[in-house]
Write a protein that holds these residues in place. Structure first.
Motif, mmCIF file in Angstrom:
data_model
loop_
_atom_site.group_PDB
_atom_site.id
_atom_site.type_symbol
_atom_site.label_atom_id
_atom_site.label_comp_id
_atom_site.label_asym_id
_atom_site.label_seq_id
_atom_site.Cartn_x
_atom_site.Cartn_y
_atom_site.Cartn_z
ATOM 1 N N SER A 22 0.842 -1.196 0.000
ATOM 2 C CA SER A 22 0.000 0.000 0.000
ATOM 3 C C SER A 22 0.876 1.244 0.000
ATOM 4 O O SER A 22 1.893 1.304 0.694
ATOM 5 N N LYS A 24 -0.915 4.232 0.165
ATOM 6 C CA LYS A 24 -1.959 5.179 0.504
ATOM 7 C C LYS A 24 -1.413 6.305 1.374
ATOM 8 O O LYS A 24 -0.737 6.070 2.384
ATOM 9 N N GLY A 25 -1.682 7.542 0.971
ATOM 10 C CA GLY A 25 -1.256 8.700 1.730
ATOM 11 C C GLY A 25 0.187 9.110 1.514
ATOM 12 O O GLY A 25 0.654 10.068 2.131
ATOM 13 N N GLY A 49 -2.273 3.784 -4.280
ATOM 14 C CA GLY A 49 -2.729 4.837 -3.385
ATOM 15 C C GLY A 49 -1.832 6.053 -3.278
ATOM 16 O O GLY A 49 -2.165 7.010 -2.572
ATOM 17 N N GLN A 51 0.179 9.552 -4.188
ATOM 18 C CA GLN A 51 0.034 10.770 -4.971
ATOM 19 C C GLN A 51 1.331 10.930 -5.751
ATOM 20 O O GLN A 51 2.412 10.986 -5.165
ATOM 21 N N GLY A 74 -6.522 7.419 -10.072
ATOM 22 C CA GLY A 74 -5.398 7.761 -9.216
ATOM 23 C C GLY A 74 -5.183 9.257 -9.098
ATOM 24 O O GLY A 74 -5.913 10.067 -9.678
#
Length: 321
Positions: A22, A24-25, A49, A51, A74
């Motif tokens: 993951s 994410k964030g 996940g 950016q 995304g």
């Protein structure tokens, strides 16, 4: 990138354990992510996940890469910068520091062969700047933010081509002077390859140094040598036509991995939790190789000469020069 490559970039998934990774964030700053392996890897990291801050010099291509990620659900933003131009690298760093509170992963993938006669505004060989000095400068400008973002990772793309060097003449690229006006194709080709090989040696020794510099500070630094991967490198070659054909078509056809497969190496080094504390290593085709780089890259004198030359060049930009 062709339409079918756009679709492939959106649906690539790492195999096996990667399904559990993951991002994410997390924020990934990714130079050279507007095409090729970088674009595929950016898409996959976004699907996990992250950016993605895509850095490239081609506006249309960079925006298209960001849009493809958006279209797949995304998050991505394109930041235009030529990594061979110190002023643009400085401006890029300012933008990143303003827009992003954290930098969890910094991937240096920009580079390739540049014309043998190309020079930066400071008079440095442009290929050497594009393949090494720009990455060095950007990392120095972002170093405090990287350390504040720990745990964080820095990944730089290397090449086995550096193993062909028997010595490292840094001065010849830092202060090359003007290229001879009638340089023949053999001379141009040899010069381009020497510049590229020396830059990849420099990248390798620099990353080893970063790993030592950041030991126990929560930021890792590793080199990724993706092996032979199908791409555009041979298309920029100015040497003999036959050699260019071999580089662009023949060798890739028989020996190169596809971009999708190559991109998974980036994803693993950026996302695999088992590599969270692995630093100062050389990965070849995704596998950790303790002695994967050349003996020259482990020479303390060579390492110091490369670092000192890069630091001297970067100092005026670090202090607003």
């Amino acid at each position: 990138m062709r339409a079918n490559e756009n679709e492939a970039a959106a649906r690539i998934r790492p195999q096996d354990a990667a399904a559990e990774w993951s991002m994410k964030g997390k924020t990934v700053l990714f130079t050279g992510a507007s095409r090729g392996m970088g674009r595929f890897a950016a898409s996959e990291l976004a699907s996990l996940g992250a950016q993605i801050l895509i850095v490239g010099h081609n506006q249309a291509r960079g925006e298209a890469a960001a849009e493809a990620i958006h279209g797949a659900g995304g998050s991505a933003q394109f930041l235009r910068a030529d990594m061979g131009d110190a002023a643009q690298v400085c401006e890029l760093a300012k933008v990143v520091l303003t827009r992003s509170e954290r930098i969890n992963v910094l991937i240096h993938s920009a580079g390739g062969l540049l014309p043998a006669a190309a020079r930066t505004r400071e008079g440095v060989d442009r290929g050497f700047a594009q393949n090494f000095l720009g990455a060095f400068l950007l990392t120095r400008l972002l170093e405090e933010r990287l350390l504040a973002s720990a745990p964080a990772r820095v990944i730089a793309v290397g090449s086995s081509a550096h193993r062909l060097l028997k010595s490292a003449d840094i001065d010849a690229l830092m202060r090359p002077g003007q290229a001879p006006p009638r340089m023949g194709s053999n001379q141009r080709g040899r010069y381009q390859m020497r510049s590229y090989q020396t830059a990849k040696l420099a990248v390798t020794t620099w990353i080893y140094g970063l790993a030592r510099r950041w030991a126990d500070r929560g930021v890792t630094a590793n080199v990724l040598d993706p092996g032979i991967v199908k791409g555009q490198m041979g298309e920029q070659y100015q040497g003999p036509v036959l050699t260019g054909v071999l580089m662009s078509h023949v060798i890739p056809f028989f020996a190169a991995a596809g971009m999708e497969r190559g991109s998974r190496q980036y994803v693993r080094l950026a996302a695999d939790p088992t590599l969270a504390t692995v630093s100062g290593n050389y990965f070849v085709s995704g596998k950790e190789k303790k002695q994967g780089s050349s003996p020259l890259s482990f020479d303390p004198a060579v390492q110091k000469r490369i670092y000192d030359a890069a630091e001297e060049w970067a100092t005026p930009f670090l202090h607003g020069g």
